[in-house]
Design an enzyme around this catalytic site. Structure first.
Site, short mmCIF file in Angstrom:
data_model
loop_
_atom_site.label_atom_id
_atom_site.label_comp_id
_atom_site.label_asym_id
_atom_site.label_seq_id
_atom_site.Cartn_x
_atom_site.Cartn_y
_atom_site.Cartn_z
N SER A 199 0.87 -1.16 0.00
CA SER A 199 0.00 0.00 0.00
C SER A 199 0.91 1.21 0.00
O SER A 199 1.66 1.44 0.94
CB SER A 199 -0.88 0.01 1.25
OG SER A 199 -1.47 1.28 1.36
N ARG A 200 0.86 1.96 -1.10
CA ARG A 200 1.84 3.04 -1.24
C ARG A 200 1.48 4.27 -0.42
O ARG A 200 2.26 5.20 -0.35
CB ARG A 200 2.02 3.38 -2.72
CG ARG A 200 2.85 2.34 -3.44
CD ARG A 200 3.22 2.78 -4.82
NE ARG A 200 2.22 2.39 -5.78
CZ ARG A 200 2.18 1.22 -6.41
NH1 ARG A 200 3.13 0.34 -6.18
NH2 ARG A 200 1.25 0.93 -7.27
N VAL A 201 0.29 4.30 0.18
CA VAL A 201 -0.02 5.42 1.06
C VAL A 201 0.57 5.13 2.44
O VAL A 201 1.06 6.00 3.13
CB VAL A 201 -1.54 5.64 1.13
CG1 VAL A 201 -1.89 6.62 2.22
CG2 VAL A 201 -2.03 6.15 -0.20
#
Ligand code: ATP
Ligand code: MG
Length: 595
Positions: free
Chosen positions: A448-450
């Site tokens: 999850s790049r957030v």
């Protein structure tokens, strides 16, 4: 209209349809009108008797129709009325009187075209020189279509109705408007098709307005960073791949690996959290959608859900617009400041519908026979998910697109496209699924790049280094696969890893609350559950939660309320867990002896 080269002057051939022959003066006036309109002196006007045109006449010049029949004037009045009624919001009368006073019927030119070919949900049309891309056209029997292809001398149009009612040579009218989706609060709790019509057999839906199904994504100024969690209730996801409100997280995996199950659990977990959930089913079996709706209903989740459905038996154009229509509905709620969760299940079928449509429109195929603009197809859809700034109301739309892979191949065209558009992916693996590890999340390939911004402090503190521990375990598992004599430290590490993997298993329809996840994580990552046999871990963790709830209720409510995990609370949980495990092992031993 003819263009005669010799004379270099356009010749207008026009026909006048009316029940009775007009007098010479009328005839002269109309000729003058045409001459002025088309800037030519050569006008050939012919009268045709037509008893159907009541109270006026119809003048047809080339592709333009000037309708001056009583019927047409009435329609204009009606349209004017509708406009007033729409904008006046209850205060209809004064506005209406104002407008009626000023209203005079106008001889408006209506552009018409002719159907050249029709089939497979596509019609090609001649004429309609000024039609725009995405404009809605009206065919005979009121069937609607959308312009998708503009060529020099013909138009390609996708149809939203039954093409059997459309004949070659029949007329087509422009509307000058783009496709819109009715929107409103009344949609909540309903099952609708891609045009917004109800499919659940209940009363018609009263829309509060229309939204264009395609609209530009919010700009940078209109957004704020993703900083609030959208909890899925699944330990494997919330602890390692947290999803934030406004994020786009792809769920990807082979067929039957539990993709829909993750989306469904996420919806169920939004109960009481003031999130509107929209589930868009694209190209699925109607029975699967019915089953899913039934599950939602059984868990009382329909109160905050909308199911939009374009099944496999619907035409490709309907499957194509379904996600955009769902997104338009989501935007309506987002712009009102609400939080929305939208699920596109699934975008590989959407891409296939678009491929079918493009090939029928004779666009040239590229890689894997998809047209060149297939990336834009999904990027413009997913880019509309956002976390709006406080000035824009602070609403958000979180998207969970689903993609099906073939034999785990994430490097195929559509998967790679969507992976690059989204802010991360949850990769599901068949092997894990069949080994009983459900949800079958592959911890190595998911991301999850957030990241941590979308996690509450409590989860962040509790989850700590779980990813690292699991990565270590996986590596060690591979290394030790063939060796028999392992030292104690390695054995312990392996057992610990196995235990963690077991903890991540979770039944369907049982989302965990935040504090429940925190309790499990704190206990497990501090090696408290280490000595519990692997097969008993699930049961043990359930009992542990109940125990902690009972002994330290205030800690649970505090975590849930503040989203924080103080050192003191952590120690309380840890001590309680240690006590619990002691009594649990004792119980185990005595029951073992009895056996
Ligand atoms: P499709 O490719 O057909 O859309 P899918 O990947 O969406 O499939 P699901 O329909 O969600 O997969 O799940 C497949 C089956 O696995 C279903 O019968 C579902 O009940 C079961 N399943 C999914 N997740 C779990 C779970 N966590 N525990 C137990 N069973 C599960
Ligand atoms: Mg599915």
């Amino acid at each position: 209209m003819k263009n005669k080269n010799k004379e270099e002057q356009t010749v207008i051939e026009a026909f006048l349809y009316s029940p009775e022959e007009p007098d010479a003066e009328r005839f002269r006036q109309l000729c003058e009108f045409l001459k002025e309109k088309y800037k030519t002196e050569n006008v050939e006007l012919e009268w045709v008797e037509d008893q159907k045109v009541k109270g006026g006449f119809r003048l047809v010049a080339g592709n333009d129709i000037y309708d001056w029949s009583a019927q047409r004037r009435l329609k204009q009045l009606q349209a004017e009325w509708m406009k007033i009624a729409k904008y006046s919001e209850g205060n209809v009368i004064p506005l209406l009187q104002e407008n009626i006073k000023d209203w005079t019927p106008k001889a408006l030119a209506e552009e018409i075209g002719t159907v050249l070919t029709v089939g497979d949900g596509i019609a090609t049309i001649g004429g309609l020189k000024h039609a725009a891309y995405g404009e809605i056209l009206i065919f005979s029997h009121g069937i609607r279509g959308m312009v998708q292809d503009l060529k020099r001398d013909q138009i390609g149009c996708v149809l939203f109705g039954d093409e059997q009612d459309i004949m070659q040579g029949s007329t087509v009218k422009r509307t000058g408007r783009t496709a819109g989706m009715p929107v409103g609060d009344a949609f909540i709790g309903r099952v609708v098709d891609a045009l917004g019509d109800p499919l659940d057999g209940k009363e018609p839906i009263t829309a509060e307005g229309y939204r264009a199904i395609e609209s530009p994504a919010p700009g940078i100024i209109d957004r704020q960073p993703v900083n609030a969690p959208m909890e899925t209730g699944l330990l494997a996801i919330d602890s390692m791949f947290p999803i934030g409100r406004g994020q786009r997280e792809l769920i990807i995996g082979d067929r039957q690996t539990g993709k829909t199950a993750i989306a469904l659990d996420t919806i169920l977990n939004q109960k009481g959290k003031n999130v509107i959930c929209i589930y868009v089913a694209i190209g699925q079996k109607a029975s699967s959608v019915a089953q899913l709706t039934e599950t939602l209903r059984k868990h009382d989740a329909m109160d905050y859900c909308v199911v939009m459905c374009a099944t496999a038996s619907d035409t490709a154009p309907l499957q194509y617009i379904a996600p955009y229509a769902g997104c338009a509905l989501g935007e309506y709620f987002m712009n009102k400041g609400q939080d929305v969760l939208i699920i596109y299940d699934d975008l590989s079928k959407h891409a296939i519908a678009y491929r079918a449509l493009s090939l029928l429109l004779e666009r040239s195929p590229g890689r894997e026979a998809y047209p060149g603009d297939v990336f834009y197809l999904h990027s413009r859809l997913l880019e509309r998910s956002a976390h709006l700034s406080e000035d824009r109301g602070g609403g958000s739309m979180t998207a969970l697109p689903i993609v099906e892979t073939q034999a785990g191949d994430v490097s195929a065209y559509i998967p790679t496209n969507i992976i690059s558009i989204t802010d991360g992916q949850i990769f599901l693996e068949s092997d894990l699924f069949f080994a009983g590890q459900r949800p079958a999340v592959n911890v190595g390939l998911s991301v999850s790049r957030v990241g941590g911004d979308a996690q509450t402090k409590a989860m962040k503190t509790a989850a700590g280094a779980i990813r690292l521990d699991l990565a270590q375990y996986r590596e060690m598992e591979v290394f030790t696969q063939f060796s028999s004599d392992l030292d104690d430290a390695t054995k312990r590490q392996l057992v610990y890893g196995q235990g963690l993997m077991r903890l991540l298993r979770q039944e369907q329809y049982h989302p965990l609350k935040q504090y429940e996840q925190v309790i499990i994580l704190v206990a497990a990552l501090n090696h408290v559950i280490q000595d519990v046999p692997v097969d008993e871990i699930s049961a043990c963790s359930r009992e542990l939660i109940a125990w902690t709830e009972q002994k330290a209720h205030h800690v649970c409510t505090e975590i849930e309320r503040t989203g924080q995990l103080s050192e003191e609370a952590k120690q309380t949980i840890l001590h309680l867990a240690q006590d619990f495990i002691k009594s649990y092992s004792l119980e185990e031993r005595t029951s073992g002896q009895e056996r």
